[in-house]
Design an enzyme around this catalytic site. Structure first.
Site, mmCIF file in Angstrom:
data_model
loop_
_atom_site.group_PDB
_atom_site.id
_atom_site.type_symbol
_atom_site.label_atom_id
_atom_site.label_comp_id
_atom_site.label_asym_id
_atom_site.label_seq_id
_atom_site.Cartn_x
_atom_site.Cartn_y
_atom_site.Cartn_z
ATOM 1 N N ASP A 43 116.166 -62.119 -62.443
ATOM 2 C CA ASP A 43 116.456 -61.181 -61.670
ATOM 3 C C ASP A 43 117.983 -60.572 -61.459
ATOM 4 O OD1 ASP A 43 118.593 -61.677 -58.054
ATOM 5 O OD2 ASP A 43 119.859 -60.934 -58.890
ATOM 6 N N TYR A 48 122.071 -52.937 -62.580
ATOM 7 C CA TYR A 48 122.112 -53.355 -63.603
ATOM 8 C C TYR A 48 121.950 -52.993 -64.791
ATOM 9 C CZ TYR A 48 122.715 -57.945 -61.242
ATOM 10 O OH TYR A 48 122.635 -58.432 -59.650
ATOM 11 N N LYS A 73 116.441 -54.940 -56.815
ATOM 12 C CA LYS A 73 117.509 -54.867 -55.411
ATOM 13 C C LYS A 73 117.555 -53.380 -55.671
ATOM 14 C CE LYS A 73 120.623 -58.973 -56.910
ATOM 15 N NZ LYS A 73 120.579 -58.916 -58.637
ATOM 16 N N HIS A 104 120.942 -54.313 -51.635
ATOM 17 C CA HIS A 104 122.246 -55.501 -53.102
ATOM 18 C C HIS A 104 123.574 -55.510 -52.198
ATOM 19 C CE1 HIS A 104 123.376 -55.697 -57.578
ATOM 20 N NE2 HIS A 104 123.810 -56.197 -56.593
HETATM 21 N N1 NAP Z 1 123.463 -59.590 -55.824
HETATM 22 C C1 NAP Z 1 124.996 -59.689 -55.787
HETATM 23 O O1 NAP Z 1 125.962 -58.921 -55.680
HETATM 24 C C2 NAP Z 1 124.955 -60.432 -57.505
HETATM 25 C C3 NAP Z 1 126.222 -60.609 -57.675
HETATM 26 C C4 NAP Z 1 126.817 -61.387 -59.048
HETATM 27 C C5 NAP Z 1 125.880 -61.837 -59.719
HETATM 28 N N2 NAP Z 1 124.782 -61.908 -58.849
HETATM 29 C C6 NAP Z 1 122.634 -62.564 -59.959
HETATM 30 O O2 NAP Z 1 123.636 -63.855 -60.554
HETATM 31 C C7 NAP Z 1 123.633 -64.019 -61.899
HETATM 32 C C8 NAP Z 1 124.272 -64.863 -62.077
HETATM 33 O O3 NAP Z 1 125.555 -64.408 -61.539
HETATM 34 P P1 NAP Z 1 127.045 -63.997 -63.035
HETATM 35 O O4 NAP Z 1 126.162 -63.469 -63.830
HETATM 36 O O5 NAP Z 1 128.092 -63.685 -62.107
HETATM 37 O O6 NAP Z 1 127.499 -65.718 -63.378
HETATM 38 P P2 NAP Z 1 127.256 -66.973 -64.123
HETATM 39 O O7 NAP Z 1 125.826 -67.120 -63.704
HETATM 40 O O8 NAP Z 1 127.992 -67.489 -62.784
HETATM 41 O O9 NAP Z 1 127.837 -67.011 -64.455
HETATM 42 C C9 NAP Z 1 127.632 -66.585 -66.168
HETATM 43 C C10 NAP Z 1 128.688 -66.982 -67.007
HETATM 44 O O10 NAP Z 1 128.660 -68.296 -67.189
HETATM 45 C C11 NAP Z 1 128.588 -68.475 -68.668
HETATM 46 N N3 NAP Z 1 127.318 -69.543 -68.905
HETATM 47 C C12 NAP Z 1 125.723 -69.427 -68.319
HETATM 48 N N4 NAP Z 1 125.718 -71.137 -68.687
HETATM 49 C C13 NAP Z 1 126.119 -71.864 -68.928
HETATM 50 C C14 NAP Z 1 126.765 -72.980 -69.310
HETATM 51 N N5 NAP Z 1 125.317 -73.922 -69.227
HETATM 52 N N6 NAP Z 1 127.896 -73.809 -70.186
HETATM 53 C C15 NAP Z 1 128.912 -72.295 -70.076
HETATM 54 N N7 NAP Z 1 128.897 -71.629 -69.549
HETATM 55 C C16 NAP Z 1 128.238 -70.708 -69.604
HETATM 56 C C17 NAP Z 1 127.616 -67.559 -69.014
HETATM 57 O O11 NAP Z 1 127.763 -66.795 -70.815
HETATM 58 P P3 NAP Z 1 126.371 -66.933 -71.327
HETATM 59 O O12 NAP Z 1 125.892 -66.338 -71.229
HETATM 60 O O13 NAP Z 1 127.388 -66.189 -72.817
HETATM 61 O O14 NAP Z 1 125.839 -68.067 -71.464
HETATM 62 C C18 NAP Z 1 128.131 -65.880 -68.727
HETATM 63 O O15 NAP Z 1 129.346 -66.164 -69.051
HETATM 64 C C19 NAP Z 1 123.349 -62.897 -62.056
HETATM 65 O O16 NAP Z 1 123.500 -62.196 -63.937
HETATM 66 C C20 NAP Z 1 122.539 -61.893 -61.206
HETATM 67 O O17 NAP Z 1 121.373 -61.855 -61.225
HETATM 68 C C21 NAP Z 1 124.036 -61.237 -58.113
#
Ligand code: NAP
Length: 287
Positions: A43, A48, A73, A104
């Site tokens: 994704d 990004y 997106k 988005h």
């Molecule tokens: N459509 C939208 O508006 C929108 C907005 C935000 C996000 N997104 C999508 O959703 C994805 C995920 O959301 P997000 O990046 O905001 O946050 P998330 O997946 O909720 O959290 C990511 C964080 O958690 C840590 N992490 C990952 N796996 C872990 C584990 N097993 N144990 C402990 N910590 C862990 C990562 O650190 P490390 O990398 O150091 O492991 C990072 O700091 C994004 O990458 C994007 O593709 C979409």
């Protein structure tokens, strides 16, 4: 990897790797490692700025293109030029189609025109599925009343601390699959006592329990990590279940915990001044 059926007959892998805020080099290395570890769903988004790195990793992975689900997106700043923005994404990804193209965020005055252009891309096979992100019920009702293609997906921020039940129920009723973004709360709630208690009782990590909570609700989960060990941890969620009483405990964690932005509130009665101002700035100067 388990899959979820979409309203156009396609099946999407139920867990995808998110690459938001992954630097270009981290993104390249992590997508490569993820494909080797068994991920089949990535994704990304134009905003990004790592579509080229995703594309390079896919190309070099040796995994057939047909086995990988790629989502990107439409940047809110490109909504006046949706088709051109889509073609730019394809070029950066070095692909001739994407599996899923999303609006988005629901910028007012732009979203319907963008959707019309996306319907053309969908019907031409350039995007195998089209959908939206950060749409609330009102945004979806407006779209459904003015379109010929029902969105396959609505991608929203979703975890036990932010459940958006009104949106998920509406999507379910309309056959729109919900994708959970920030399923790990950006790692900010991993030490919540209830979550930790449930995780310990299941001998799983809090991150795994958060992902599994979403899967058991029927959502597609998009955890992000650039850490090779966590990559494997985050997809080791298919051979166990969270018992009903623990799901109920997790459901009590709702506290409207928004980690970054919340465009689902744009144009709604609950919109805060901050959200209104952000939307206004984007609408006036960017989109
Ligand atoms: N459509 C939208 O508006 C929108 C907005 C935000 C996000 N997104 C999508 O959703 C994805 C995920 O959301 P997000 O990046 O905001 O946050 P998330 O997946 O909720 O959290 C990511 C964080 O958690 C840590 N992490 C990952 N796996 C872990 C584990 N097993 N144990 C402990 N910590 C862990 C990562 O650190 P490390 O990398 O150091 O492991 C990072 O700091 C994004 O990458 C994007 O593709 C979409």
């Amino acid at each position: 990897m388990s899959t979820t059926l979409l309203n156009n007959g396609l099946r999407i892998p139920s867990v995808g790797l998110g690459v938001y805020k992954a630097s270009p080099e981290d993104c390249y290395k992590t997508v490569l490692a993820a494909l080797q570890a068994g991920y089949r769903h990535i994704d990304t988004a134009a905003v990004y700025r790592n579509e080229a790195d995703v594309g390079r990793a896919i190309k070099e992975s040796g995994v057939p293109r047909s086995e990988i689900w790629v989502t990107t997106k439409l940047h809110v700043g490109d909504m006046r030029n949706t088709t051109a923005a889509f073609n730019k994404s394809l070029e950066l990804l070095q692909l001739d189609y994407v599996d899923l193209y999303l609006i988005h965020a629901p910028i007012r005055g732009r979203r319907l025109q963008s959707w019309k252009e996306m319907e053309v891309l969908y019907k031409a096979g350039k995007a195998k599925a089209i959908g939206v992100s950060n749409f609330n019920v009102e945004h979806l009702e407006e779209l459904l009343a003015n379109s010929t293609v029902v969105p396959a997906i609505n991608q929203i921020e979703l975890n036990p601390f932010l459940q958006h039940v009104d949106i998920t129920e509406f999507c379910k009723a309309k056959g729109i699959v919900v994708q959970a973004y920030s399923p790990l709360t950006k790692a900010r709630k991993l030490d919540d006592p209830t979550l930790v208690e449930v995780s310990k009782s299941l001998n799983k990590t809090p991150a795994q329990v958060l992902i599994k909570w979403g899967l058991q609700k029927g959502f597609v989960s998009l955890p992000k990590t650039v850490n090779p060990k966590r990559l494997v941890e985050n997809i080791s969620v298919f051979d166990w279940t969270i018992p009903a009483q623990d799901m109920q405990k997790l459901d009590t964690l709702e506290c409207n915990f928004v980690t970054e932005w919340d465009p689902t509130q744009w144009g709604s009665k609950n919109e805060t001044w901050g959200q209104w101002a952000l939307e206004k700035v984007i609408h006036t100067f960017v989109a």
